[in-house]
Design a protein around this motif. Sequence first.
Motif, PDB file in Angstrom:
ATOM      1  N   GLN A   4      -1.500  70.723 -17.336  1.00  0.00           N
ATOM      2  CA  GLN A   4      -1.959  71.881 -18.114  1.00  0.00           C
ATOM      3  C   GLN A   4      -1.438  73.176 -17.501  1.00  0.00           C
ATOM      4  OE1 GLN A   4      -3.364  71.952 -21.000  1.00  0.00           O
ATOM      5  NE2 GLN A   4      -3.749  69.775 -21.198  1.00  0.00           N
ATOM      6  N   LEU A   5      -1.408  73.232 -16.187  1.00  0.00           N
ATOM      7  CA  LEU A   5      -0.849  74.410 -15.528  1.00  0.00           C
ATOM      8  C   LEU A   5       0.638  74.531 -15.845  1.00  0.00           C
ATOM      9  CD1 LEU A   5      -1.180  76.816 -13.582  1.00  0.00           C
ATOM     10  CD2 LEU A   5      -0.704  75.229 -11.697  1.00  0.00           C
ATOM     11  N   ALA A   6       1.328  73.406 -15.851  1.00  0.00           N
ATOM     12  CA  ALA A   6       2.760  73.410 -16.171  1.00  0.00           C
ATOM     13  C   ALA A   6       3.008  73.940 -17.578  1.00  0.00           C
ATOM     14  CB  ALA A   6       3.333  72.004 -16.025  1.00  0.00           C
ATOM     15  N   ASP A   7       2.121  73.632 -18.494  1.00  0.00           N
ATOM     16  CA  ASP A   7       2.261  74.122 -19.869  1.00  0.00           C
ATOM     17  C   ASP A   7       1.952  75.613 -19.981  1.00  0.00           C
ATOM     18  OD1 ASP A   7       2.908  71.615 -20.873  1.00  0.00           O
ATOM     19  OD2 ASP A   7       0.840  71.115 -21.401  1.00  0.00           O
ATOM     20  N   ALA A   8       0.974  76.077 -19.200  1.00  0.00           N
ATOM     21  CA  ALA A   8       0.406  77.407 -19.431  1.00  0.00           C
ATOM     22  C   ALA A   8       1.011  78.533 -18.599  1.00  0.00           C
ATOM     23  CB  ALA A   8      -1.109  77.365 -19.181  1.00  0.00           C
ATOM     24  N   THR A  11     -12.697  69.181 -18.125  1.00  0.00           N
ATOM     25  CA  THR A  11     -13.168  70.527 -17.793  1.00  0.00           C
ATOM     26  C   THR A  11     -12.151  71.243 -16.922  1.00  0.00           C
ATOM     27  OG1 THR A  11     -15.452  69.732 -17.847  1.00  0.00           O
ATOM     28  CG2 THR A  11     -15.067  71.857 -16.799  1.00  0.00           C
ATOM     29  N   ARG A  12     -11.625  70.520 -15.948  1.00  0.00           N
ATOM     30  CA  ARG A  12     -10.625  71.112 -15.056  1.00  0.00           C
ATOM     31  C   ARG A  12      -9.341  71.422 -15.825  1.00  0.00           C
ATOM     32  NH1 ARG A  12     -12.000  66.550 -11.876  1.00  0.00           N
ATOM     33  NH2 ARG A  12      -9.830  65.987 -11.466  1.00  0.00           N
ATOM     34  N   GLU A  13      -9.021  70.607 -16.815  1.00  0.00           N
ATOM     35  CA  GLU A  13      -7.852  70.882 -17.648  1.00  0.00           C
ATOM     36  C   GLU A  13      -7.984  72.220 -18.373  1.00  0.00           C
ATOM     37  OE1 GLU A  13      -5.962  67.698 -20.046  1.00  0.00           O
ATOM     38  OE2 GLU A  13      -7.627  66.468 -19.323  1.00  0.00           O
ATOM     39  N   ILE A  14      -9.167  72.475 -18.921  1.00  0.00           N
ATOM     40  CA  ILE A  14      -9.393  73.739 -19.635  1.00  0.00           C
ATOM     41  C   ILE A  14      -9.262  74.912 -18.671  1.00  0.00           C
ATOM     42  CG2 ILE A  14     -11.085  75.110 -20.907  1.00  0.00           C
ATOM     43  CD1 ILE A  14      -9.846  72.843 -22.519  1.00  0.00           C
ATOM     44  N   ALA A  15      -9.824  74.768 -17.494  1.00  0.00           N
ATOM     45  CA  ALA A  15      -9.752  75.845 -16.501  1.00  0.00           C
ATOM     46  C   ALA A  15      -8.313  76.115 -16.082  1.00  0.00           C
ATOM     47  CB  ALA A  15     -10.601  75.492 -15.284  1.00  0.00           C
ATOM     48  N   ALA A  16      -7.503  75.067 -16.015  1.00  0.00           N
ATOM     49  CA  ALA A  16      -6.111  75.213 -15.582  1.00  0.00           C
ATOM     50  C   ALA A  16      -5.263  75.977 -16.588  1.00  0.00           C
ATOM     51  CB  ALA A  16      -5.495  73.843 -15.321  1.00  0.00           C
ATOM     52  N   ASP A  20      -6.075  84.004 -16.121  1.00  0.00           N
ATOM     53  CA  ASP A  20      -6.589  84.889 -15.069  1.00  0.00           C
ATOM     54  C   ASP A  20      -6.799  84.151 -13.753  1.00  0.00           C
ATOM     55  OD1 ASP A  20      -8.650  83.305 -15.981  1.00  0.00           O
ATOM     56  OD2 ASP A  20     -10.150  84.915 -16.066  1.00  0.00           O
ATOM     57  N   LEU A  21      -5.992  83.145 -13.499  1.00  0.00           N
ATOM     58  CA  LEU A  21      -6.143  82.353 -12.283  1.00  0.00           C
ATOM     59  C   LEU A  21      -5.716  83.136 -11.053  1.00  0.00           C
ATOM     60  CD1 LEU A  21      -4.649  78.999 -13.619  1.00  0.00           C
ATOM     61  CD2 LEU A  21      -7.075  79.460 -13.181  1.00  0.00           C
ATOM     62  N   ALA A  22      -6.543  83.086 -10.038  1.00  0.00           N
ATOM     63  CA  ALA A  22      -6.217  83.713  -8.753  1.00  0.00           C
ATOM     64  C   ALA A  22      -5.322  82.759  -7.955  1.00  0.00           C
ATOM     65  CB  ALA A  22      -7.501  84.003  -7.981  1.00  0.00           C
ATOM     66  N   PRO A  23      -4.579  83.282  -6.978  1.00  0.00           N
ATOM     67  CA  PRO A  23      -3.701  82.413  -6.179  1.00  0.00           C
ATOM     68  C   PRO A  23      -4.427  81.203  -5.574  1.00  0.00           C
ATOM     69  CG  PRO A  23      -3.173  84.696  -5.756  1.00  0.00           C
ATOM     70  CD  PRO A  23      -4.397  84.712  -6.628  1.00  0.00           C
ATOM     71  N   ALA A  24      -5.640  81.405  -5.077  1.00  0.00           N
ATOM     72  CA  ALA A  24      -6.384  80.288  -4.482  1.00  0.00           C
ATOM     73  C   ALA A  24      -6.721  79.230  -5.522  1.00  0.00           C
ATOM     74  CB  ALA A  24      -7.664  80.802  -3.822  1.00  0.00           C
ATOM     75  N   GLU A  25      -6.995  79.674  -6.732  1.00  0.00           N
ATOM     76  CA  GLU A  25      -7.327  78.732  -7.803  1.00  0.00           C
ATOM     77  C   GLU A  25      -6.090  77.946  -8.247  1.00  0.00           C
ATOM     78  OE1 GLU A  25     -10.903  81.664  -9.363  1.00  0.00           O
ATOM     79  OE2 GLU A  25      -8.926  81.730 -10.312  1.00  0.00           O
ATOM     80  N   ILE A  26      -4.941  78.601  -8.233  1.00  0.00           N
ATOM     81  CA  ILE A  26      -3.692  77.909  -8.558  1.00  0.00           C
ATOM     82  C   ILE A  26      -3.410  76.839  -7.517  1.00  0.00           C
ATOM     83  CG2 ILE A  26      -1.186  78.191  -8.696  1.00  0.00           C
ATOM     84  CD1 ILE A  26      -1.787  80.963  -9.991  1.00  0.00           C
ATOM     85  N   GLU A  27      -3.654  77.165  -6.263  1.00  0.00           N
ATOM     86  CA  GLU A  27      -3.455  76.174  -5.202  1.00  0.00           C
ATOM     87  C   GLU A  27      -4.383  74.982  -5.398  1.00  0.00           C
ATOM     88  OE1 GLU A  27      -1.105  76.095  -2.918  1.00  0.00           O
ATOM     89  OE2 GLU A  27      -0.294  77.963  -3.745  1.00  0.00           O
ATOM     90  N   THR A  28      -5.609  75.234  -5.825  1.00  0.00           N
ATOM     91  CA  THR A  28      -6.556  74.146  -6.096  1.00  0.00           C
ATOM     92  C   THR A  28      -6.013  73.236  -7.193  1.00  0.00           C
ATOM     93  OG1 THR A  28      -8.469  75.480  -5.436  1.00  0.00           O
ATOM     94  CG2 THR A  28      -8.896  73.603  -6.882  1.00  0.00           C
ATOM     95  N   ILE A  29      -5.461  73.833  -8.239  1.00  0.00           N
ATOM     96  CA  ILE A  29      -4.900  73.042  -9.345  1.00  0.00           C
ATOM     97  C   ILE A  29      -3.699  72.230  -8.871  1.00  0.00           C
ATOM     98  CG2 ILE A  29      -3.777  73.182 -11.598  1.00  0.00           C
ATOM     99  CD1 ILE A  29      -5.443  75.774 -12.041  1.00  0.00           C
TER     100      ILE A  29
END
Length: 236
Positions: free
Chosen positions: A111-115, A82-87, A91-100
């Motif tokens: 997933q973040l690295a890919d996207a 689930t977290r992979e899909i979200a990553a 439309d990720l906010a800066p705080a959400e990127i930090e969480t990832i």
Amino acid sequence: MATVAARAAEAADPGTPADVLAALAADRAVKVRIALARNPAVSTEILRALVDDSRWEVRFTAAENRSQDAVRVALAATHVDTREIAAQRCDLAPAEIETILRDPARQVRQQLADATDDPEILSRLARDEHPYVRASAVLNDHMSTADTEMLAEDRIARVRGAAAASRRLRPATLTKLASDRSVDVRWNVLAHNPERLDLAALIAEDDDETNSGQARSQLEDPRTFTEHLGDVDLIR
């Protein structure tokens, strides 16, 4: 009891009362829960249940929900997928990127690295502790040349191989990797840079038969292997 189709329609309707939506979160029909997971009007409490649903179809749909809290809730899910899909969301906010970036599961950071298309985020991922994350990051076309060059010297062969496949390395760096101690790195130099016939000639003498055989094939008919690159100059 209403049909599955009727319950799914109710679950998808933003105008459905909150108490009805809450009840539908426990519906036995997957189709109903998927429809609910897609509804932007669902509450945070309902989203928390859906992102940890027993069925991946429900979890993934909830992670892609367009409500304001969906990303934050999905990134707190128990299920890594689930977290992979979200990553992967754009439309990720800066705080959400930090969480990832702090997520303990390397798959989520990968997933973040890919996207992502942000070179600054990729620069941080280029320094991630896990080689799979670094390898994914270097294959992202938005990574800077400087970080790509850095990862070409990574201690892990998987990362150096990904750098060799990136097609963003300086010619001299690629030449160095053609003599890398890893057979896989040398393969990536050969397979992903077919216009470098000078390197193919070097790898044609490789101790690894797969590499040497491929190199000889590329030398015999180079344009077959460079066709997908367009009208690229051959380097002999």
